[in-house]
Design a protein around this motif. Structure first.
Motif, short mmCIF file in Angstrom:
data_model
loop_
_atom_site.label_atom_id
_atom_site.label_comp_id
_atom_site.label_asym_id
_atom_site.label_seq_id
_atom_site.Cartn_x
_atom_site.Cartn_y
_atom_site.Cartn_z
N GLY A 99 36.17 90.47 33.25
CA GLY A 99 36.43 90.97 34.60
C GLY A 99 37.90 91.00 34.97
N ASN A 100 38.69 90.23 34.24
CA ASN A 100 40.07 90.05 34.65
C ASN A 100 40.93 89.71 33.45
N LEU A 101 42.06 90.40 33.30
CA LEU A 101 42.92 90.12 32.15
C LEU A 101 43.57 88.73 32.23
N ASP A 102 43.72 88.20 33.44
CA ASP A 102 44.34 86.87 33.61
C ASP A 102 43.58 85.81 32.84
N ARG A 103 42.29 86.09 32.57
CA ARG A 103 41.49 85.05 31.93
C ARG A 103 41.77 84.95 30.44
N PHE A 104 42.53 85.92 29.91
CA PHE A 104 42.97 85.79 28.52
C PHE A 104 44.16 84.85 28.49
N VAL A 282 34.61 76.23 38.71
CA VAL A 282 33.48 76.26 39.64
C VAL A 282 32.58 77.46 39.30
N SER A 283 31.30 77.17 39.07
CA SER A 283 30.33 78.24 38.84
C SER A 283 29.44 78.34 40.07
N LEU A 284 29.22 79.56 40.53
CA LEU A 284 28.41 79.76 41.75
C LEU A 284 27.24 80.70 41.46
N GLY A 302 36.18 85.67 40.17
CA GLY A 302 35.45 86.92 40.25
C GLY A 302 34.02 86.75 39.77
N GLY A 303 33.37 87.89 39.51
CA GLY A 303 32.00 87.83 39.01
C GLY A 303 31.12 88.87 39.65
N HIS A 304 29.87 88.53 39.77
CA HIS A 304 28.85 89.42 40.34
C HIS A 304 28.40 88.83 41.69
N ALA A 307 26.30 85.82 40.78
CA ALA A 307 26.80 84.87 39.76
C ALA A 307 28.29 85.07 39.63
N ALA A 308 29.05 84.07 40.04
CA ALA A 308 30.50 84.23 40.03
C ALA A 308 31.16 82.89 39.78
N GLY A 309 32.48 82.90 39.64
CA GLY A 309 33.16 81.64 39.39
C GLY A 309 34.66 81.75 39.59
P1 5GP Z 1 29.94 81.37 34.96
O1 5GP Z 1 29.67 80.65 36.22
O2 5GP Z 1 28.72 81.50 34.10
O3 5GP Z 1 31.13 80.88 34.23
O4 5GP Z 1 30.32 82.84 35.39
C1 5GP Z 1 29.48 83.64 36.18
C2 5GP Z 1 30.09 85.01 36.32
O5 5GP Z 1 31.32 84.93 37.05
C3 5GP Z 1 30.46 85.64 34.98
O6 5GP Z 1 30.17 87.00 35.05
C4 5GP Z 1 31.93 85.38 34.85
O7 5GP Z 1 32.59 86.35 34.11
C5 5GP Z 1 32.43 85.36 36.28
N1 5GP Z 1 33.51 84.38 36.41
C6 5GP Z 1 33.39 83.05 36.25
N2 5GP Z 1 34.58 82.42 36.41
C7 5GP Z 1 35.49 83.41 36.67
C8 5GP Z 1 36.90 83.43 36.92
O8 5GP Z 1 37.58 82.41 36.94
N3 5GP Z 1 37.47 84.65 37.12
C9 5GP Z 1 36.74 85.80 37.11
N4 5GP Z 1 37.39 86.95 37.33
N5 5GP Z 1 35.43 85.82 36.89
C10 5GP Z 1 34.79 84.65 36.67
#
Ligand code: 5GP
Ligand code: MN
Length: 334
Positions: A99-104, A282-284, A302-304, A307-309
């Motif tokens: 979802g985001n290049l910053d995560r690399f 944080v996972s949401l 970011g996320g959906h 489901a986001a984090g």
């Molecule tokens: P999870 O909670 O399983 O790590 O992530 C749930 C969803 O949110 C996944 O689609 C994941 O890519 C997105 N997500 C989780 N953490 C981050 C984050 O720090 N940045 C972004 N952009 N997306 C995140």
């Protein structure tokens, strides 16, 4: 009525054909932690592109290893891990499910800036980075997009490509249980299964092969669940010391947020995971229309919608207290 999933835009397909055709050596990558959609999309796309360009170097490379549960996939053993001081010799980078290049972290710094990036993703929060992108926030998994891409490219779909793409689909939909499970998702699953792959084998490897210490950790996470707002907001946490105590690698412990989420009456669930460097991940998850992606984007993640984090600086207890208070207010105001 639900319309069949549209093919990727012709400009995207043409652009991708041109970039892959012209490159010497392509990398397919995703960021950590590698989940089933990331690994499955990488391996499926690799197989599709190799079938179209035999002899061309098309490699999967990540900043960490493929998690144990996905190593049964053909090609998983061949996936490279970015080594310290490794400067990959590639002239094309394709990211999937990012979802985001910053995560690399390191990979982008090791590649020349001139390397074109192709961004294939299904996160609505994706800003559209890269030289070429295809973002379909309606896709249940990037693996389902790769299936449509294979069709648009005229690539043959064999069991070797179908198996990882099925893993992508089955993991990102929570085994066809989340709100992203729609007719087109089942249509894609049917097409993949017609290649002769065995869904029971996938479930056995991916969902019924937990190391016993992981069950112990899950039990501990369950005992730590706490509630707010009359039991509709639930959360738990994992500390770095937990992995050591249970003899686990942290990448083996994914989806722990499903523990607070699966309690009756819970509408919004959170998992706080202590990470190196004084930070908390944080996972949401949301079971209602409350949009956790909006909340996560405001925190730099970011996320959906469901489901986001994000990652926050600070001690996990402090992040927990602050985020829960904010979440409770946000849910109240929604
Ligand atoms: P999870 O909670 O399983 O790590 O992530 C749930 C969803 O949110 C996944 O689609 C994941 O890519 C997105 N997500 C989780 N953490 C981050 C984050 O720090 N940045 C972004 N952009 N997306 C995140
Ligand atoms: Mn995904």
């Amino acid at each position: 009525m639900s319309a069949p999933a549209p093919p990727p835009a012709p400009q995207f397909v043409a652009g991708l054909k041109r970039l892959v055709g012209a490159c010497r050596s392509a990398l397919i990558s995703s960021h950590l932690p590698l989940d089933g959609d990331a690994v499955g999309s990488e391996l499926g796309l690799q197989r599709v592109l190799r079938a179209l360009h035999p002899g061309k170097r098309i490699e999967v490379l990540n900043e960490g290893p493929v998690p144990e549960v996905f190593r049964f996939l053909p090609g998983a053993d061949e996936a490279r891990v970015l080594a310290k001081d490794d400067r990959p010799d590639a002239d094309l980078l394709i990211t999937v499910d990012c979802g985001n290049l910053d995560r690399f972290g390191a990979l982008l710094e090791r590649l020349p800036r001139s390397v074109p990036i192709v961004n294939i993703d299904h996160h609505g929060s994706n800003p559209g980075y890269g030289s070429l992108h295809w973002i379909d926030a309606g896709a249940p998994a990037v693996g389902e997009m790769i299936l449509r891409l294979a069709r648009a490219l005229g690539a043959p779909l064999d069991a070797g490509a179908a198996l990882p793409l099925y893993v992508a689909l089955v993991t990102d939909t929570g085994r066809f249980s989340y709100s992203n499970t729609d007719p087109r998702c089942h249509e894609a699953a049917a097409e993949l299964l017609r290649t002769g792959i065995d869904p029971a084998l996938v479930s056995r490897h991916v969902f019924r092969s937990k190391p016993f210490p992981l069950l112990r950790l899950e039990a501990e996470v369950a005992l730590r669940v706490r509630f707010e707002r009359g039991g509709t907001l639930a959360w738990s946490k994992v500390l770095l010391e937990d992995y050591a105590k249970h003899g686990l690698d942290e990448h083996e412990a994914q989806d722990l947020v499903d523990i607070p989420r699966s309690v009756r009456g819970v509408e919004v669930a959170a998992l706080f995971r202590e990470v190196e460097g004084g930070k908390a991940k944080v996972s949401l998850r949301s079971e209602t229309d409350f949009d956790v992606a909006r909340f996560a984007v405001a925190k730099g993640g970011g996320g959906h919608p469901r489901a986001a984090g994000f990652t926050a600086k600070g001690r996990v207890e402090d992040v927990e207290r602050q985020v829960i208070a904010e979440l409770a207010r946000a849910v109240e105001g929604a």
